[in-house]
Structures are given as C-alpha cells and as structure tokens.
Design a protein around this motif. Structure first.
Motif, PDB file in Angstrom:
ATOM      1  N   LYS A 406       0.830  -1.203   0.000  1.00 20.96           N
ATOM      2  CA  LYS A 406       0.000   0.000   0.000  1.00 20.96           C
ATOM      3  C   LYS A 406       0.865   1.254   0.000  1.00 20.96           C
ATOM      4  N   LYS A 407       1.905   1.239   0.845  1.00 18.37           N
ATOM      5  CA  LYS A 407       2.797   2.399   0.888  1.00 18.37           C
ATOM      6  C   LYS A 407       3.473   2.610  -0.464  1.00 18.37           C
ATOM      7  N   LYS A 409       2.265   1.790  -3.360  1.00 18.08           N
ATOM      8  CA  LYS A 409       1.277   2.332  -4.288  1.00 18.08           C
ATOM      9  C   LYS A 409       1.030   3.822  -4.022  1.00 18.08           C
ATOM     10  N   GLU A 410       0.999   4.228  -2.734  1.00 16.44           N
ATOM     11  CA  GLU A 410       0.824   5.640  -2.407  1.00 16.44           C
ATOM     12  C   GLU A 410       1.975   6.480  -2.946  1.00 16.44           C
ATOM     13  N   HIS A 413       1.504   6.821  -6.594  1.00 22.40           N
ATOM     14  CA  HIS A 413       0.437   7.776  -6.905  1.00 22.40           C
ATOM     15  C   HIS A 413       0.907   9.210  -6.708  1.00 22.40           C
ATOM     16  N   ARG A 414       1.683   9.444  -5.650  1.00 23.85           N
ATOM     17  CA  ARG A 414       2.202  10.789  -5.388  1.00 23.85           C
ATOM     18  C   ARG A 414       3.144  11.242  -6.499  1.00 23.85           C
TER      19      ARG A 414
END
Length: 686
Positions: A406-407, A409-410, A413-414
């Motif tokens: 998840k991290k 992917k974040e 995305h950023r």
C-alpha cells in the motif's frame, strides 16, 4: 632452425631406442629398468610426438607386458605410471592401450591382496586415464568387472571415519581412496553413462555415512563430486539418493557449514561444494525442494551468497540452486521472499557482468512471480501444511507485506500527481507567455491608432488640447475616463493605451516632467486594482495616473500583482522601440516650443524668434512661421525693389524735393503700411 629441430627429433628417437633396449637387456636389474622407465616418462612429457614414436617402435606394448610379467613391485609401479603418463599425453596411445586385456590385468592388481597400496594407486591411475573422455573405456571398465572392484575399494580402503593424515599408512590409504573416488567419477560422467551410474548408486549409503561423520575438506570434496556426477541428469538415481536420505544429509551438512562460514573461509568454500551437489539432486525433480524447506536451505543460501570470499562462479552456483529450489515449491518461494531474496537477485542482475549469473538471477525472479502476485492479490488464501501457530505468523507477515505494498502504491500515486502538476504548470506558463505577447500586440495597435488620431486632428482639436493643457494642473481625477468607459475591460484598455503625448504638458519643462512621470508611474501600478473597480485614484499635481510608456530606465521594484504589472518593463521597452520607429516619433518625444511656452508674456518679436529657434515645430506653428516669412519677404521686396511706394501727400512732396537735391530716400515718419505691421503681429499672436 629446421636443422636444429630435426637434430633434436633425431636425438629423441635415438634416446628412446636406447632406453627400450635397456629395458629389454636389463631384466635382471630392476633398478636399471626403473630408471629407464622414469627417463622414458620424462621424454614423453617434454615432447608429445615422443609417445607416438615410442608407440611405433613397440615400446608401449613392451612396457604393458613388463608390468604384467615382472616379479618386482617397483618395476610394475614404474611401468604402470609410465603407461598412464604416455596415454594421458597422447590420445593415440590411449586408444592403443584401451583393451580388455589391460583392464583385466589392472583388475587383478586391484583385487590381489599381495598388491601394495602404491601398486593399486598406479593401477587406479591407469584406469582413470583410459576411461577419461572415452566411452569405450567406460564400457570396458564395466564389462571387465573393474568398476565393481573400484566400488569395493571405496567401501573398504578407509575403515575409520577419523582420519589421521599425519600417519604414513593412513595417508597412503587416503590417497588410494581419493583416487578411487576420482576414477568412479569419470566412469559415470563425461560422457554420461547411465549403466555405470546405476552400478555406482549402491555406494550412496556409504557416502552419506562419510558426510555425517567426517565434515572435512579431504572427505567432503571427493564424496560430493562422486554424488553430484552420479546423480547428474538421471531421475532414477536422484530418486534413489533421496530415498536413502541423501538430500537430508546434504541439507544438514550445508546448514553446519554455513554457520561455520562466518568463522573460516574454507567452510564457505565447502558449503558451495555441497550446494552444487544439492542442485544436482533437485535439478530434474523440482518437487523435492520441499525437503529443503524443512531445513530453511533458501535462507542459508541467501546468507552464504553475501559472503565476501566467494567469486562469481561460486555465486552463480548458489543462485542456480536457489532457482531450482523455488521452481516448483511455494514454501521455498515464500522463504526467499521474506528473507529479502528478491532485492539480492536484482542487485546481482545490476552489478554482475556475467551472462550466466544474470540468467540464473532472472530464473529465480521468474519463479517468484506467481507467489508475489498471490501475496498481492489474495494474501488470505495463501496457506501451507503447517500447524496453526506457524500459519498465524505467516498471516501477520503477509499483513505487513500488504502494508508495504500500500505504501508503495501511495508513493507511486504521489509521483504521478507531481508529474501531472508539473505538466499543468508548464502549460500555464505557455498560456501566460501567449497572453503577454497578445497584450503587447494590442498595446502597439492601440498606440498606433492614438498616434494616428493625434496627428490627423485639425486646428480645432489642437485648440482643445491646448485648453486641456492649461487645465491640467487642477485636474486630480480621471472622471472623464471613468464616464467614458462603460466596463472594466474598456477602462483597462484606456489605462494601458493612454496617449503619452498628454503626459508631456508640464510648466517646468521636459526634464521635470519625466521625473514626475517616473514617480507617479510606480504609484499608479500599486493602486491599479482599485482603479479597475471604477474608483478614482489620486495623482500628482500635474500628471495623470496611467503609465507613461516614454519613461526609460525605470529601476524601481514593482509589486507582483498581475500579468500587466509583471510585464511592465517589457511593455515600456516595446513602446519605446515602437515610438522610435514611428514617422512621428520626434513630435512625440520632442515638443514644439510654441506649444510648451503657452501662458508666458509673448509679443510679435520674441514669439517669432522662439518659433524660428525650435527644430521640432508642430503643424499649426509651422504654418504660422511660413506665413510670417512669406509676408516679411514680400514686404522686404516692396521696400527695396518697388520705388512706387504709396506715401502720404506730405511725405510724397518731401520725398520728391529730397530726391532732386540728394538723389536718396530718407525715412522720417512711419507710413501707414509700416504702422500696421505690429498690429498684424498682435493678431497672429491672438
């Protein structure tokens, strides 16, 4: 040079002939025969053609018969050693000696109890040379029963697992046992021989005992070489080895050697040897990798891979073993994943220049692709045949992995968001440049229009400008502009395109006007937003607030409020350049003296002088000066050239009387026409 080579060859042949004769005629002298055999061996080692010549003169067959018939052990040992050396040096000699009779003689030497250890070693050496890279020799060693004798020696030569190599007898026995291991290796491989592999697999239980009871380099290396070559590319033999517990034994030895590798470099090297043997066991049966998961071999191999003493070839063997371990075993795949094996594989790909090592690392990454997808998509469905406590630990680790994903992917995305923002800023910057360029074009068009209007106006418009210039000091607002503009857009347009001619009407002259314009211009930019809301802004005593584009070299810091303010310097430069190229730029930058001097005490004399001294005359005053010049020119002609001047009767009589006496004309009083000249000047001034 050729003569010297020929001479050496001839000397070599002569020596071999003499040595062969010595062997034949010294049958009762074993020491002389031994010395002759050693000399023949030395000559054949120095020159490969010597063995061919010695074979042609019948020397090989004589030495073979001598080894069989001699009663002296030392002569037999020397003869066998010479045969092995010549056959190893030349393939033709190998083929000549590769006969069933010689293998039978060698088998008899090995099985005879009267044969000493050194004679058996020489016999094993000859077998090794004859079988190496020779399928015919592999077949003969099996058909003559020689390989059976070799397997018996493997089991019986060393009776104790504790080797005391300092003892001479033990050391000789170990040398014989090591030679037997090497000979068995060439019997089963290079080329691969399935029949010989099947015969040698009976030695696996003994090999396991050696590995368990004696973890030393002197035992580990020959035993692992024998196991690895016997297992290679033979599924049946691999299954048999695993069935007798061979893979478990190798795993235990590998775990122990890996733990000792932190202390000694030799343990790390031995661990690599064992790793190669493990890889040979599971290369054709990836499902057997489950056995390795019980001993956590994958984590041990990853730790061993980080050892600094290993070279690229040894690292390649470790990575290839990891590939076979993870090929068809999810337990090993997960073990590789949780022990940071994937980053190590990626590091090996980036740092290594070995093509084989890169292929092996790619193989490992490909094997772990499925387990990675499973952990990412459905972590809860992944399970192993283990107890509940281990399953709970695995689930906790999987949750941590999910958080890491998840991290990641974040972060991705950023990064994408920042890239989009950067692209938007770039597009806005381009639009801003386009707006500024279009604004400059509009300003230039407006200025051209205003200049054309100011130039094309008649005398009545000039009178209005003149009256406006007198009222300028008392003007303190832009009421006229405000009432004329019906919306904000028109007000901004007028503000930006105000005629710079109006800003030049000053009482104190041109220099004072420019100074005031510069100070009021910066004040106007600060209050621009209020003016856009139809508010009246204050100005200086004699100047309007709109920006004056004729002001040059402005160095004051302007507040960054809007695009017009940011680009004011650029707009000023463009306006100045436009005015410099305009046909009427001189009229705009340099005012007519008659227009500037309005309001002063003037008369016909000083006003005419003022106009004549001005190099930049406006159209109106230029017409006046030209009319005055024409009038004075005509008047001058009438006074000088025309003698029939209209005079008063009194003056006419006086003039006629004076002309008769002196012949000249003298002016005593002003005539009517002359008295009218000042009055004409006053009318022109009015």
């Amino acid at each position: 040079m050729e003569s010297e080579d020929t001479k050496k060859i001839q000397e070599m042949k002569t020596d071999l002939n003499l040595l062969l004769e010595c062997l034949k005629y010294q049958m009762d002298n074993p020491f002389s025969q031994k010395e002759a055999l050693v000399t023949i061996h030395s000559i054949c080692q120095q020159n490969s053609n010597a063995g061919v010549y010695f074979r042609e003169i019948g020397g090989l067959m004589f030495i073979r018969n001598l080894a069989k018939s001699s009663e002296h052990s030392m002569v037999k040992e020397a003869a066998l050693y010479t045969l092995g050396a010549v056959a190893e040096q030349n393939v033709y000699c190998q083929q000549t000696l590769c006969t069933s009779e010689l293998f039978e003689d060698l088998t008899w030497f090995l099985s005879n109890n009267d044969s000493n250890t050194n004679l058996k070693r020489m016999s094993v050496y000859v077998i090794l040379v004859l079988v190496s890279n020779n399928r015919t020799g592999q077949t003969l060693v099996r058909e003559t029963g020689c390989i059976t004798v070799l397997t018996q020696l493997f089991r019986t030569v060393l009776s104790k697992y504790e080797l005391n190599l300092s003892d001479k007898n033990v050391f000789q026995s170990y040398q014989l046992w090591s030679s037997v291991c090497s000979t068995l290796c060439v019997c089963v491989n290079n080329p691969q021989n399935d029949e010989n592999q099947m015969l040698c697999c009976s030695l696996f239980p003994y090999a396991n005992d050696w590995l368990i009871n004696c973890i030393t380099p002197e035992v580990i290396r020959p035993v692992c070489s024998f196991i690895g070559l016997t297992l290679a590319n033979n599924t049946f033999v691999q299954k048999y080895f695993i069935s007798v517990g061979g893979l478990d034994v190798l795993s235990q030895v590998l775990v122990q050697l890996e733990s000792d590798s932190h202390k000694t470099v030799s343990s790390a090297k031995l661990a690599v040897v064992v790793t190669k043997t493990v890889d040979a066991c599971i290369a054709d049966n990836p499902t057997f990798g489950v056995i390795l998961s019980k001993y956590q071999i994958v984590s041990k191999l990853l730790t061993l891979l980080l050892h600094e003493s290993l070279d690229s070839g040894e690292k390649f063997s470790i990575i290839l073993t990891l590939g076979h371990c993870t090929e068809d075993c999810e337990e090993n795949q997960y073990d590789l994943f949780k022990n940071n094996g994937l980053p190590l594989m990626i590091q090996a790909l980036t740092e290594s220049q070995s093509e084989e090592l890169n292929k092996a690392a790619t193989f490992v990454l490909h094997n772990c692709k499925k387990i990675t997808e499973k952990l990412c998509l459905s972590l809860g469905e992944y399970s192993f045949d283990e107890n509940e406590k281990q399953l709970e630990d695995i689930n906790m680790k999987e949750k941590n992995l999910e958080e890491y994903w998840k991290k990641a992917k974040e972060i991705l995305h950023r990064i994408e968001q920042l890239e989009r923002e950067g692209n938007e800023e770039k597009i806005q910057r381009e639009k801003y440049k386009d707006n500024v360029s279009s604004m400059n074009i509009n300003i230039q068009n407006t200025l051209k229009h205003l200049h054309g209007d100011s130039i094309g106006r008649g005398p009545e418009a000039e009178d209005k400008d003149k009256s406006q210039s007198r009222k300028l000091p008392s003007c303190k607002s832009h009421g006229i502009l405000t009432t004329a503009c019906t919306n904000d857009h028109q007000m901004k347009t007028l503000l930006k395109s105000t005629n710079p001619v109006d800003a030049c009407y000053r009482e104190s002259g041109q220099n004072k006007t420019l100074y005031k314009a510069n100070s009021s211009y910066s004040q106007n930019l600060h209050e621009r937003t209020n003016f856009e809301k139809n508010s009246v802004s204050q100005s200086s005593d004699h100047v309007f607030k709109p920006p004056i584009p004729v002001v040059k070299n402005r160095k004051q810091e302007l507040p960054v409020t809007d695009p017009f303010t940011l680009c004011s310097d650029i707009i000023n430069k463009e306006v100045i350049s436009f005015l410099a190229t305009d046909s009427h730029s001189k009229m705009l930058k340099y005012r007519c003296s008659g227009c500037i001097a309005v309001g002063k005490s003037l008369n016909s004399r000083n006003f005419s002088k003022l106009l004549h001294s001005c190099p930049y005359q406006c159209d109106r005053h230029k017409v006046i000066v030209e009319a005055e010049d024409r009038y004075k020119s005509e008047l001058r002609k009438s006074l000088i050239c025309n003698k029939k001047i209209l005079l008063t009767p009194r003056r006419r009589r006086q003039l006629s009387s004076e002309s008769t006496t002196s012949g000249g004309i003298t002016r005593t009083e002003s005539c009517g026409s002359c008295s009218q000249i000042p009055q004409a000047d006053q009318r022109l001034q009015a």
